[in-house]
Design a protein around this motif. Structure first.
Motif, PDB file in Angstrom:
ATOM      1  N   ASP A  15       0.827  -1.131   0.172  1.00  0.00           N
ATOM      2  CA  ASP A  15      -0.052  -0.181  -0.124  1.00  0.00           C
ATOM      3  C   ASP A  15       0.935   1.192  -0.260  1.00  0.00           C
ATOM      4  OD1 ASP A  15      -2.314  -1.578   0.088  1.00  0.00           O
ATOM      5  OD2 ASP A  15      -2.716  -1.345   2.242  1.00  0.00           O
ATOM      6  N   SER A  16       1.897   1.288   0.766  1.00  0.00           N
ATOM      7  CA  SER A  16       2.736   2.389   0.683  1.00  0.00           C
ATOM      8  C   SER A  16       3.549   2.441  -0.295  1.00  0.00           C
ATOM      9  CB  SER A  16       3.784   2.298   2.076  1.00  0.00           C
ATOM     10  OG  SER A  16       4.553   3.244   2.197  1.00  0.00           O
ATOM     11  N   LYS A  17       4.128   1.326  -0.988  1.00  0.00           N
ATOM     12  CA  LYS A  17       4.974   1.497  -2.101  1.00  0.00           C
ATOM     13  C   LYS A  17       4.143   2.050  -3.201  1.00  0.00           C
ATOM     14  CE  LYS A  17       8.988  -0.969  -1.645  1.00  0.00           C
ATOM     15  NZ  LYS A  17      10.003  -2.029  -2.298  1.00  0.00           N
ATOM     16  N   ASN A  18       2.977   1.441  -3.331  1.00  0.00           N
ATOM     17  CA  ASN A  18       2.021   1.769  -4.629  1.00  0.00           C
ATOM     18  C   ASN A  18       1.548   3.333  -4.643  1.00  0.00           C
ATOM     19  OD1 ASN A  18       1.942  -0.910  -5.413  1.00  0.00           O
ATOM     20  ND2 ASN A  18       0.228  -1.477  -4.621  1.00  0.00           N
ATOM     21  N   GLU A  19       1.430   3.728  -3.437  1.00  0.00           N
ATOM     22  CA  GLU A  19       1.167   5.212  -3.218  1.00  0.00           C
ATOM     23  C   GLU A  19       2.283   6.060  -3.595  1.00  0.00           C
ATOM     24  OE1 GLU A  19      -1.206   8.529  -2.320  1.00  0.00           O
ATOM     25  OE2 GLU A  19      -1.774   6.789  -2.912  1.00  0.00           O
ATOM     26  N   PHE A  20       3.412   5.748  -3.133  1.00  0.00           N
ATOM     27  CA  PHE A  20       4.522   6.448  -3.507  1.00  0.00           C
ATOM     28  C   PHE A  20       5.044   6.388  -5.043  1.00  0.00           C
ATOM     29  CE2 PHE A  20       9.431   5.872  -3.836  1.00  0.00           C
ATOM     30  CZ  PHE A  20       9.725   6.843  -3.256  1.00  0.00           C
ATOM     31  N   MET A  21       4.897   4.859  -5.654  1.00  0.00           N
ATOM     32  CA  MET A  21       5.105   5.023  -7.032  1.00  0.00           C
ATOM     33  C   MET A  21       4.193   5.782  -7.810  1.00  0.00           C
ATOM     34  SD  MET A  21       7.987   3.376  -7.317  1.00  0.00           S
ATOM     35  CE  MET A  21       7.807   3.029  -9.163  1.00  0.00           C
ATOM     36  N   ARG A  22       2.786   5.861  -7.235  1.00  0.00           N
ATOM     37  CA  ARG A  22       1.949   6.444  -8.057  1.00  0.00           C
ATOM     38  C   ARG A  22       2.207   8.018  -8.126  1.00  0.00           C
ATOM     39  NH1 ARG A  22      -2.382   9.673  -7.183  1.00  0.00           N
ATOM     40  NH2 ARG A  22      -1.967   9.370  -4.779  1.00  0.00           N
ATOM     41  N   LYS A  23       2.465   8.538  -6.965  1.00  0.00           N
ATOM     42  CA  LYS A  23       2.977   9.951  -6.820  1.00  0.00           C
ATOM     43  C   LYS A  23       3.907  10.312  -7.594  1.00  0.00           C
ATOM     44  CE  LYS A  23       0.718  10.885  -2.175  1.00  0.00           C
ATOM     45  NZ  LYS A  23       1.090  11.195  -0.799  1.00  0.00           N
ATOM     46  N   SER A  24       4.824   9.471  -7.617  1.00  0.00           N
ATOM     47  CA  SER A  24       6.285   9.462  -8.344  1.00  0.00           C
ATOM     48  C   SER A  24       5.866   9.655  -9.827  1.00  0.00           C
ATOM     49  CB  SER A  24       7.362   8.678  -8.160  1.00  0.00           C
ATOM     50  OG  SER A  24       8.450   8.622  -8.675  1.00  0.00           O
ATOM     51  N   PHE A  25       5.150   8.649 -10.288  1.00  0.00           N
ATOM     52  CA  PHE A  25       4.601   8.656 -11.647  1.00  0.00           C
ATOM     53  C   PHE A  25       3.930  10.052 -12.003  1.00  0.00           C
ATOM     54  CE2 PHE A  25       2.173   7.380 -15.220  1.00  0.00           C
ATOM     55  CZ  PHE A  25       2.929   6.996 -16.207  1.00  0.00           C
ATOM     56  N   ASP A  26       3.076  10.247 -11.231  1.00  0.00           N
ATOM     57  CA  ASP A  26       2.325  11.329 -11.757  1.00  0.00           C
ATOM     58  C   ASP A  26       3.191  12.746 -11.820  1.00  0.00           C
ATOM     59  OD1 ASP A  26      -0.092   9.941 -11.590  1.00  0.00           O
ATOM     60  OD2 ASP A  26      -0.708  10.558  -9.659  1.00  0.00           O
ATOM     61  N   LEU A  27       4.240  12.922 -10.662  1.00  0.00           N
ATOM     62  CA  LEU A  27       4.910  13.970 -10.916  1.00  0.00           C
ATOM     63  C   LEU A  27       5.812  13.832 -11.829  1.00  0.00           C
ATOM     64  CD1 LEU A  27       5.688  14.536  -6.771  1.00  0.00           C
ATOM     65  CD2 LEU A  27       4.465  16.102  -8.514  1.00  0.00           C
ATOM     66  N   TYR A  28       6.202  12.865 -12.221  1.00  0.00           N
ATOM     67  CA  TYR A  28       7.312  12.573 -13.316  1.00  0.00           C
ATOM     68  C   TYR A  28       6.707  13.081 -14.688  1.00  0.00           C
ATOM     69  CZ  TYR A  28      10.603  10.320 -16.348  1.00  0.00           C
ATOM     70  OH  TYR A  28      11.491  10.051 -17.417  1.00  0.00           O
ATOM     71  N   ASN A  29       5.371  12.897 -14.890  1.00  0.00           N
ATOM     72  CA  ASN A  29       4.672  13.162 -16.192  1.00  0.00           C
ATOM     73  C   ASN A  29       3.839  14.287 -16.200  1.00  0.00           C
ATOM     74  OD1 ASN A  29       4.902  10.554 -18.027  1.00  0.00           O
ATOM     75  ND2 ASN A  29       4.559   9.901 -15.945  1.00  0.00           N
ATOM     76  N   LYS A  30       3.654  15.008 -14.864  1.00  0.00           N
ATOM     77  CA  LYS A  30       3.085  16.235 -14.612  1.00  0.00           C
ATOM     78  C   LYS A  30       3.635  17.415 -15.444  1.00  0.00           C
ATOM     79  CE  LYS A  30       0.669  18.808 -11.193  1.00  0.00           C
ATOM     80  NZ  LYS A  30       0.368  19.073  -9.904  1.00  0.00           N
ATOM     81  N   ASN A  31       2.698  17.968 -16.406  1.00  0.00           N
ATOM     82  CA  ASN A  31       3.096  19.393 -16.842  1.00  0.00           C
ATOM     83  C   ASN A  31       4.067  19.416 -17.767  1.00  0.00           C
ATOM     84  OD1 ASN A  31       0.836  20.772 -15.629  1.00  0.00           O
ATOM     85  ND2 ASN A  31       2.228  21.005 -13.582  1.00  0.00           N
ATOM     86  N   GLY A  32       4.341  18.436 -18.549  1.00  0.00           N
ATOM     87  CA  GLY A  32       5.425  18.092 -19.572  1.00  0.00           C
ATOM     88  C   GLY A  32       6.827  17.835 -19.022  1.00  0.00           C
ATOM     89  N   ARG A  33       6.801  17.654 -17.704  1.00  0.00           N
ATOM     90  CA  ARG A  33       8.224  17.553 -17.003  1.00  0.00           C
ATOM     91  C   ARG A  33       9.100  16.398 -17.496  1.00  0.00           C
ATOM     92  NH1 ARG A  33       8.930  16.252 -11.916  1.00  0.00           N
ATOM     93  NH2 ARG A  33      10.718  17.801 -11.684  1.00  0.00           N
ATOM     94  N   LYS A  34       8.469  15.418 -17.973  1.00  0.00           N
ATOM     95  CA  LYS A  34       8.950  14.017 -18.232  1.00  0.00           C
ATOM     96  C   LYS A  34      10.156  14.226 -19.539  1.00  0.00           C
ATOM     97  CE  LYS A  34       8.492   9.282 -19.882  1.00  0.00           C
ATOM     98  NZ  LYS A  34       7.483   8.192 -20.189  1.00  0.00           N
ATOM     99  N   PRO A  35       9.720  15.381 -20.662  1.00  0.00           N
ATOM    100  CA  PRO A  35      10.573  15.242 -21.794  1.00  0.00           C
ATOM    101  C   PRO A  35      11.669  16.461 -20.892  1.00  0.00           C
ATOM    102  CG  PRO A  35       8.277  15.690 -22.329  1.00  0.00           C
ATOM    103  CD  PRO A  35       8.334  15.629 -21.005  1.00  0.00           C
ATOM    104  N   VAL A  36      11.471  17.189 -20.035  1.00  0.00           N
ATOM    105  CA  VAL A  36      12.752  18.159 -19.470  1.00  0.00           C
ATOM    106  C   VAL A  36      13.596  17.178 -18.781  1.00  0.00           C
ATOM    107  CG1 VAL A  36      12.954  19.718 -17.798  1.00  0.00           C
ATOM    108  CG2 VAL A  36      11.066  20.014 -19.523  1.00  0.00           C
ATOM    109  N   ILE A  37      13.096  16.055 -17.847  1.00  0.00           N
ATOM    110  CA  ILE A  37      14.031  15.268 -17.063  1.00  0.00           C
ATOM    111  C   ILE A  37      14.631  14.377 -18.023  1.00  0.00           C
ATOM    112  CG2 ILE A  37      13.911  13.350 -15.460  1.00  0.00           C
ATOM    113  CD1 ILE A  37      11.408  14.562 -14.282  1.00  0.00           C
ATOM    114  N   ILE A  38      14.107  13.981 -19.327  1.00  0.00           N
ATOM    115  CA  ILE A  38      14.745  13.116 -20.142  1.00  0.00           C
ATOM    116  C   ILE A  38      15.849  13.857 -20.832  1.00  0.00           C
ATOM    117  CG2 ILE A  38      14.736  12.113 -22.408  1.00  0.00           C
ATOM    118  CD1 ILE A  38      11.828  10.969 -21.795  1.00  0.00           C
TER     119      ILE A  38
END
Length: 467
Positions: A359-382
């Motif tokens: 439960d803890s890891k799933n919530e953690f990974m969900r937030k991580s994935f959401d933030l990583y993809n939010k507002n076009g941040r993924k291309p910037v990070i890449i």
């Protein structure tokens, strides 16, 4: 087509330390590569269900496939997938020695035609094929085989009936003459026959002996040894003999749903914790049986080296005295019930802990994935990590084990064409570890600010250590 130098087929027989060999080679797979020896790193390390089905006539009739209830079409599709898996393993092998281990390659179901198919398949990828066969003296092999048959649950019958089935060597996997003839006909001098006898094994150990037999130079102190010996005692076998008759693993050709844990072996560790006595049975042979076994022994002795010989068995006018459930003391049943209760309690605790952790890891990974993809941040990070990649190519990245990463994730790194590039752009965010001592998921969990920044966990740990 790429060809490797040599493949080594370890074909058994059963009850000759095969599991210890397989577990040791599998768990040390990465480390053994520096000794020019490749063993597939994926579990199960025993290749019975991943290699043999490709070549036999009716794979759906294999015990493990029967347990899964596979029909012929499903089994054929699985075998096609398995063939592609092995071809892929051969292609990525960078060593001169490749080992495949499945003790039931020596079984009667692997007839001459199957062996011919195996040879034809391996000849496409290897210049040389060696075959290693271990044989155990009948006097210790037969009781051990009876024990294994009862433990596995596939053999239905009383102790006496199991013994009779074993001694019909034409239908048995212990017809040593037949095994040797089948494999020697195809591989000749490339067949290595070794006695499974502690007195003559190198250093009294099956793993040392196997490495010596295949003529590969390995610093054994550098290898983590695994010795598997899950033997059951007399009381446990007396109970399971009757249990298997009442609740067979396979009933009417399908998995028996009446049998608890029907898709798994019985929990041996529960029985092992009960105070038991050794299953030490002196097998009695009639004159006909003794003559038959001694003829087998005479044939086997021709293949042993350095003057080692199996002794003949003796005939007897009496019958083998097998144990009975009536001989099992009350304390054993009470202890067995208590151990099952303890196992259930431990499983409940583990399930609760896993549920909380998940439960803890799933919530953690969900937030991580959401933030990583939010507002076009993924291309910037890449983009940032591509720049970082070029810096690391120039100055290096301490702590990144390129060989280990490529070994652990061959398919991903093949597509990326560069292990470091894959790790920096994608692997870090999938929780892949850069080396065997660094746990990416654990580190990010302890440093949640990395979720927001998108920074590489390994590089963050290096900079943190420098402060």
């Amino acid at each position: 087509m790429k060809k490797n130098k040599r493949v080594i087929l370890h074909i058994g027989t059963i009850k000759t330390g095969s599991t210890s060999i397989q577990e040791t080679l599998g768990r040390n797979s990465f480390n053994l590569r520096k000794y020019n020896l490749y063993y597939p790193p994926e579990k199960p390390f025993n290749h019975i269900t991943s290699f043999i089905p490709i070549f036999i006539d009716k794979p759906e009739e294999m015990p493990d496939y029967k347990k899964q209830g596979l029909n012929s079409r499903e089994a054929k599709k699985l075998c096609d997938d398995l063939e592609r898996y092995w071809i892929r393993q051969f292609e990525i092998c960078d060593c001169d020695n490749f080992i495949i281990s499945a003790e039931t390659l020596s079984s009667s179901s692997v007839h001459q035609g199957v062996i011919k198919r195996i040879k034809k398949f391996l000849d496409r990828y290897f210049d040389e094929i060696s075959v290693v066969l271990y044989l155990r003296h009948y006097q210790t092999m037969i009781p051990s085989t009876i024990q294994q048959m009862i433990k596995n649950g596939f053999a239905i019958g009383t102790f006496d009936e199991l013994l009779e089935s074993i001694l019909k060597l034409s239908d048995s996997d212990m017809a040593y003459t037949s095994i040797i003839k089948r494999w020697a006909a195809m591989f000749g001098d490339q067949l290595i026959v070794r006695p499974f006898d502690r007195k003559v094994l190198v250093k009294g150990d099956i793993i040392h002996d196997f490495i010596n037999a295949v003529n590969v130079s390995v610093e054994m102190s550098d290898i983590e040894m695994t010795n598997m010996n899950q033997s059951l005692g007399q009381y446990a076998l007396s109970i399971l003999e009757k249990f298997n008759i009442k609740y067979p693993v396979i009933k009417d050709g399908r998995p028996n749903l009446e049998r608890a844990l029907q898709s798994s072996h019985i929990p041996v560790h529960v029985y092992e914790k009960c105070k038991d006595i050794k299953f030490d049975i002196a097998i009695k042979y009639s004159k006909e049986q003794a003559d038959m076994l001694n003829a087998e022994i005479d044939y086997v002795n021709k293949y042993f080296k350095n003057g080692y010989l199996f002794n003949h068995v003796k005939q007897s006018d009496s019958r083998t005295n097998f144990p009975s459930m009536q001989d099992v003391p009350e304390d054993f049943y009470l202890e067995l019930i208590n151990n099952y209760h303890r196992m259930i309690g431990n499983l409940k605790n583990k399930i609760n802990q896993l549920e909380k952790a998940n439960d803890s890891k799933n919530e953690f990974m969900r937030k991580s994935f959401d933030l990583y993809n939010k507002n076009g941040r993924k291309p910037v990070i890449i983009f940032k990590n591509v720049i970082l990649y070029f810096k690391c190519k120039i100055f290096g990245l301490p702590g990144f084990d390129n060989a280990m990463y490529q070994f652990e994730h061959p398919y991903s790194t093949d597509r990326a064409k560069d292990s470091l590039l894959h790790y920096l752009i994608r692997g870090n965010y999938l929780g892949y570890n850069p080396n065997s001592n660094f746990d990416t998921m654990q580190y990010v969990f302890q440093n949640p600010e990395l979720i927001i920044s998108g920074q590489n966990a390994l590089i963050h740990s290096i900079r943190k250590a420098e402060i």
